[in-house]
Design a protein around this motif. Structure first.
Motif, PDB file in Angstrom:
ATOM      1  N   GLN A  94       0.848  -1.187   0.000  1.00  7.46           N
ATOM      2  CA  GLN A  94       0.000   0.000   0.000  1.00  7.46           C
ATOM      3  C   GLN A  94       0.879   1.231   0.000  1.00  7.46           C
ATOM      4  O   GLN A  94       1.925   1.277   0.657  1.00  7.46           O
ATOM      5  N   CYS A 112      -3.658   0.258  -3.142  1.00  6.93           N
ATOM      6  CA  CYS A 112      -3.322  -1.109  -2.747  1.00  6.93           C
ATOM      7  C   CYS A 112      -2.959  -1.895  -4.006  1.00  6.93           C
ATOM      8  O   CYS A 112      -3.723  -1.900  -4.979  1.00  6.93           O
ATOM      9  N   TRP A 153     -11.533  -4.003   2.744  1.00  3.11           N
ATOM     10  CA  TRP A 153     -10.854  -2.882   3.371  1.00  3.11           C
ATOM     11  C   TRP A 153     -11.232  -2.844   4.853  1.00  3.11           C
ATOM     12  O   TRP A 153     -12.410  -3.021   5.205  1.00  3.11           O
ATOM     13  N   CYS A 192      -5.914  -2.814   3.129  1.00  2.00           N
ATOM     14  CA  CYS A 192      -6.630  -3.672   2.202  1.00  2.00           C
ATOM     15  C   CYS A 192      -6.237  -5.113   2.542  1.00  2.00           C
ATOM     16  O   CYS A 192      -5.175  -5.357   3.132  1.00  2.00           O
ATOM     17  N   GLY A 194      -2.577  -6.000   3.504  1.00  2.00           N
ATOM     18  CA  GLY A 194      -1.607  -5.088   2.940  1.00  2.00           C
ATOM     19  C   GLY A 194      -0.799  -4.423   4.035  1.00  2.00           C
ATOM     20  O   GLY A 194      -1.053  -4.616   5.231  1.00  2.00           O
TER      21      GLY A 194
END
Lengths: 114, 112
Positions: B6, B23, B34, B89, B103
């Protein structure tokens, strides 16, 4: 709104000792998960559990780790012989079904290994 | 192995300014979710995207899933101090997996 609850909120343990982290998932959820988050880093998957057995596990989840659902409500993570690098926030999560479903996280247990 | 990056890692904005986090996954994702994590808190689910090119809105938040299903973005319009936190994410490590590969996160600070 139902919540995932975790106890204790903070656990301090000597290196080499066993520790058990406890979670009560949301009651009508079928899938349970453990994640960890080292301070300031991303959330990392450890293990998923369904129908009283491990569904998936990551490379982090080695022989020192185990999970159990000892009764109809609790879901536990045991670390057999803790290491300094096990210090992290451990999150339990649950979802109604798997794959494409939101996961609901508990507040976490902060594990500090001395 | 799978990587989900990210950018940016950190973002400071004045209250009222817009904010976007991107992302990027090294692999195609069957879906992307998310999550928002407030300082000292736990991840809280925001939304899930499944279809290629999908766009969803939640009040001031707009989420997009890329055509190739390898990238996604979250855009916040007119940030407020309540938007402070880290936005992650996450997607399954492989299609059909019942885990989430998170992420690296974007930490948003909103200056009043």
């Amino acid at each position: 709104e139902p919540e995932v609850t975790q106890t204790p909120s903070h656990q301090v343990t000597q290196m080499g000792q066993e520790v058990i982290l406890r979670c009560v998932p949301i009651s009508n959820h079928l899938y349970f998960y453990w994640y960890r988050q080292i301070l300031g880093q991303k959330v990392e998957f450890l293990v998923s559990f369904y129908n009283n057995e491990i569904s998936e596990k990551s490379e982090i989840f080695d022989d020192q780790f185990s999970v159990e659902r000892p009764d109809g409500s609790n879901f536990t993570l045991k670390i057999r012989s803790t290491k300094l690098e096990d210090s992290a926030m451990y999150f339990c999560a649950s979802s109604r079904v798997y794959s494409n479903q939101p996961q609901h996280f508990g507040d976490g247990t902060r594990l500090s290994i001395l | 192995g799978q990587q989900v990056m990210q950018i940016p890692q950190y973002q400071h904005v004045q209250e009222g300014e817009d904010f976007t986090t991107y992302c990027n996954s090294s692999t195609t994702l069957s879906n992307i979710q998310w999550y928002k994590q407030r300082p000292g808190g736990h991840p809280v689910f925001l939304i899930q995207l499944v279809k290629s090119g999908e766009v969803k809105k939640q009040k001031r938040l707009t989420f997009q899933f890329g055509e190739a299903k390898k990238n996604s973005s979250l855009h916040i319009t007119a940030t407020q101090t309540t938007d402070v936190g880290t936005y992650f994410c996450a997607g399954p490590s492989v299609p059909g997996a019942n885990n989430l590969f998170f992420g690296t996160g974007t930490r948003l600070t909103v200056i009043p």
